[in-house]
Design a protein around this motif. Sequence first.
Motif, PDB file in Angstrom:
ATOM      1  N   ASN A 232      -7.522  10.197   0.514  1.00  0.00           N
ATOM      2  CA  ASN A 232      -8.678   9.486   0.541  1.00  0.00           C
ATOM      3  C   ASN A 232      -9.805   9.999  -0.234  1.00  0.00           C
ATOM      4  O   ASN A 232     -10.039  11.203  -0.251  1.00  0.00           O
ATOM      5  CB  ASN A 232      -9.338   9.394   2.183  1.00  0.00           C
ATOM      6  CG  ASN A 232      -8.213   8.928   3.088  1.00  0.00           C
ATOM      7  OD1 ASN A 232      -7.376   7.769   2.985  1.00  0.00           O
ATOM      8  ND2 ASN A 232      -7.769   9.756   4.068  1.00  0.00           N
ATOM      9  N   GLY A 233     -10.373   9.207  -1.106  1.00  0.00           N
ATOM     10  CA  GLY A 233     -11.391   9.217  -1.673  1.00  0.00           C
ATOM     11  C   GLY A 233     -11.220  10.328  -3.002  1.00  0.00           C
ATOM     12  O   GLY A 233     -12.046  11.209  -3.263  1.00  0.00           O
TER      13      GLY A 233
ATOM     14  N   TYR B  20      -1.867   3.808  -5.479  1.00  0.00           N
ATOM     15  CA  TYR B  20      -3.048   4.167  -5.679  1.00  0.00           C
ATOM     16  C   TYR B  20      -3.848   3.213  -5.845  1.00  0.00           C
ATOM     17  O   TYR B  20      -3.838   2.306  -6.927  1.00  0.00           O
ATOM     18  CB  TYR B  20      -2.973   5.522  -6.988  1.00  0.00           C
ATOM     19  CG  TYR B  20      -4.595   5.980  -7.177  1.00  0.00           C
ATOM     20  CD1 TYR B  20      -5.272   6.385  -6.089  1.00  0.00           C
ATOM     21  CD2 TYR B  20      -5.010   5.615  -8.486  1.00  0.00           C
ATOM     22  CE1 TYR B  20      -6.545   6.823  -6.461  1.00  0.00           C
ATOM     23  CE2 TYR B  20      -6.327   6.037  -8.731  1.00  0.00           C
ATOM     24  CZ  TYR B  20      -6.950   6.713  -7.795  1.00  0.00           C
ATOM     25  OH  TYR B  20      -8.285   7.104  -7.903  1.00  0.00           O
ATOM     26  N   ASN B  21      -5.149   3.099  -5.082  1.00  0.00           N
ATOM     27  CA  ASN B  21      -6.175   2.014  -5.111  1.00  0.00           C
ATOM     28  C   ASN B  21      -7.236   2.625  -5.854  1.00  0.00           C
ATOM     29  O   ASN B  21      -7.867   3.445  -5.309  1.00  0.00           O
ATOM     30  CB  ASN B  21      -6.218   1.382  -3.891  1.00  0.00           C
ATOM     31  CG  ASN B  21      -7.329   0.261  -3.892  1.00  0.00           C
ATOM     32  OD1 ASN B  21      -8.227   0.114  -4.722  1.00  0.00           O
ATOM     33  ND2 ASN B  21      -7.414  -0.540  -2.654  1.00  0.00           N
TER      34      ASN B  21
ATOM     35  N   LEU C  54      -1.263   6.491  -0.347  1.00  0.00           N
ATOM     36  CA  LEU C  54      -0.296   6.615   0.636  1.00  0.00           C
ATOM     37  C   LEU C  54       1.011   6.925   0.184  1.00  0.00           C
ATOM     38  O   LEU C  54       1.668   5.968  -0.439  1.00  0.00           O
ATOM     39  CB  LEU C  54      -0.380   5.315   1.573  1.00  0.00           C
ATOM     40  CG  LEU C  54       0.605   5.211   2.831  1.00  0.00           C
ATOM     41  CD1 LEU C  54      -0.052   6.640   3.789  1.00  0.00           C
ATOM     42  CD2 LEU C  54       0.603   4.067   3.483  1.00  0.00           C
TER      43      LEU C  54
ATOM     44  N   ARG D  36      -1.218  11.127   2.720  1.00  0.00           N
ATOM     45  CA  ARG D  36      -2.346  10.333   2.501  1.00  0.00           C
ATOM     46  C   ARG D  36      -3.545  11.066   1.970  1.00  0.00           C
ATOM     47  O   ARG D  36      -3.893  12.170   2.390  1.00  0.00           O
ATOM     48  CB  ARG D  36      -2.623   9.531   3.640  1.00  0.00           C
ATOM     49  CG  ARG D  36      -3.800   8.565   3.571  1.00  0.00           C
ATOM     50  CD  ARG D  36      -4.263   7.725   4.796  1.00  0.00           C
ATOM     51  NE  ARG D  36      -4.825   6.374   4.566  1.00  0.00           N
ATOM     52  CZ  ARG D  36      -4.555   5.465   4.057  1.00  0.00           C
ATOM     53  NH1 ARG D  36      -3.178   5.217   3.809  1.00  0.00           N
ATOM     54  NH2 ARG D  36      -5.460   4.666   3.784  1.00  0.00           N
TER      55      ARG D  36
ATOM     56  N   ASP E 212       0.809  -1.369   0.017  1.00  0.00           N
ATOM     57  CA  ASP E 212      -0.044  -0.142  -0.029  1.00  0.00           C
ATOM     58  C   ASP E 212       0.830   1.033  -0.118  1.00  0.00           C
ATOM     59  O   ASP E 212       0.315   2.341  -0.007  1.00  0.00           O
ATOM     60  CB  ASP E 212      -0.977  -0.029   1.232  1.00  0.00           C
ATOM     61  CG  ASP E 212      -0.104   0.067   2.402  1.00  0.00           C
ATOM     62  OD1 ASP E 212       0.772  -0.123   2.603  1.00  0.00           O
ATOM     63  OD2 ASP E 212      -0.829   0.187   3.628  1.00  0.00           O
TER      64      ASP E 212
ATOM     65  N   GLU F 244     -10.033  14.591   2.890  1.00  0.00           N
ATOM     66  CA  GLU F 244      -9.319  13.929   1.866  1.00  0.00           C
ATOM     67  C   GLU F 244      -7.751  13.811   1.992  1.00  0.00           C
ATOM     68  O   GLU F 244      -7.056  12.982   1.224  1.00  0.00           O
ATOM     69  CB  GLU F 244      -9.650  14.704   0.208  1.00  0.00           C
ATOM     70  CG  GLU F 244     -11.019  14.458  -0.158  1.00  0.00           C
ATOM     71  CD  GLU F 244     -11.260  15.271  -1.447  1.00  0.00           C
ATOM     72  OE1 GLU F 244     -11.921  14.972  -2.348  1.00  0.00           O
ATOM     73  OE2 GLU F 244     -10.564  16.268  -1.665  1.00  0.00           O
TER      74      GLU F 244
ATOM     75  N   ASP G 137     -10.954   1.993  -3.888  1.00  0.00           N
ATOM     76  CA  ASP G 137     -11.343   3.021  -2.672  1.00  0.00           C
ATOM     77  C   ASP G 137     -10.755   4.356  -2.872  1.00  0.00           C
ATOM     78  O   ASP G 137     -10.680   5.219  -1.956  1.00  0.00           O
ATOM     79  CB  ASP G 137     -11.059   2.312  -1.530  1.00  0.00           C
ATOM     80  CG  ASP G 137      -9.570   2.203  -1.300  1.00  0.00           C
ATOM     81  OD1 ASP G 137      -8.708   2.708  -1.959  1.00  0.00           O
ATOM     82  OD2 ASP G 137      -9.053   1.530  -0.199  1.00  0.00           O
ATOM     83  N   GLN G 138     -10.047   4.539  -3.812  1.00  0.00           N
ATOM     84  CA  GLN G 138      -9.596   5.892  -4.251  1.00  0.00           C
ATOM     85  C   GLN G 138      -8.550   6.424  -3.326  1.00  0.00           C
ATOM     86  O   GLN G 138      -8.912   7.496  -2.805  1.00  0.00           O
ATOM     87  CB  GLN G 138     -10.602   7.078  -4.720  1.00  0.00           C
ATOM     88  CG  GLN G 138     -11.442   6.666  -5.990  1.00  0.00           C
ATOM     89  CD  GLN G 138     -12.637   7.382  -6.095  1.00  0.00           C
ATOM     90  OE1 GLN G 138     -12.848   8.219  -5.479  1.00  0.00           O
ATOM     91  NE2 GLN G 138     -12.697   7.431  -7.481  1.00  0.00           N
ATOM     92  N   THR G 139      -7.548   5.726  -2.745  1.00  0.00           N
ATOM     93  CA  THR G 139      -6.773   5.958  -1.683  1.00  0.00           C
ATOM     94  C   THR G 139      -5.266   5.822  -2.193  1.00  0.00           C
ATOM     95  O   THR G 139      -4.907   5.253  -3.094  1.00  0.00           O
ATOM     96  CB  THR G 139      -6.806   5.087  -0.479  1.00  0.00           C
ATOM     97  OG1 THR G 139      -6.490   3.890  -0.906  1.00  0.00           O
ATOM     98  CG2 THR G 139      -8.082   5.279   0.194  1.00  0.00           C
TER      99      THR G 139
END
Length: 194
Positions: A90-91, A62-63, A70, A88, A58, A107, A66-68
């Motif tokens: 998020n979304g 970029y996932n 790190l 980080r 992780d 975010e 889940d649009q994250t």
Amino acid sequence: MMNTKYIFSLLFFCCLVFSCSEDDGGVPTPSQGFISGEMNGVSVTYEQNVFDGGPNNDINVYNRTDQTLLLQANVDGIPSDDGIITLRMNGVDLDNLSLPYSLTGVEGSLTWVDASIKALQPQCEAPDVLCFYSGVGVDEVEISITDISNNTISGSFTGSLYHIQVNPSVIRDTQDVIDVVRGTFEMKFVTIDL
């Protein structure tokens, strides 16, 4: 008359020395990705050393699901628990952003762990205590993305980071604050779909 070999060797040595020198700001330019800024007036640069997701798959990944994302860099580019800066997101749909983009609400967050924290806080010296500085959301940290290309994301950040101590409860010290200015990042990342 000087020997041609001697002149060539001297020129080569000079080029080598000047190519290894620091830039005008006195901070070495990282050869890989980086996260840098001024923490309470001290310039710091942390270099990227993970390009494949790391042990948990992780870090700098970029996932899309889940649009994250790190982003993580280490002091001197060396893996260590005593020199990490993490940004980080998020979304945030990196595939469909209009740039530049300023992260809103929660975010984005910025976390800083450094050996100097332990020197500032005696209770952080204990091996079972985790100490770091962190800022979340636009009220504490403003993060902007300026470019995404060739699996590299760039941008800037500024704000305030609050001291957090975990042992095992979480204590957030609102009186112990680190100001961050002129923060920049340029980090390579990989994309996954989970």
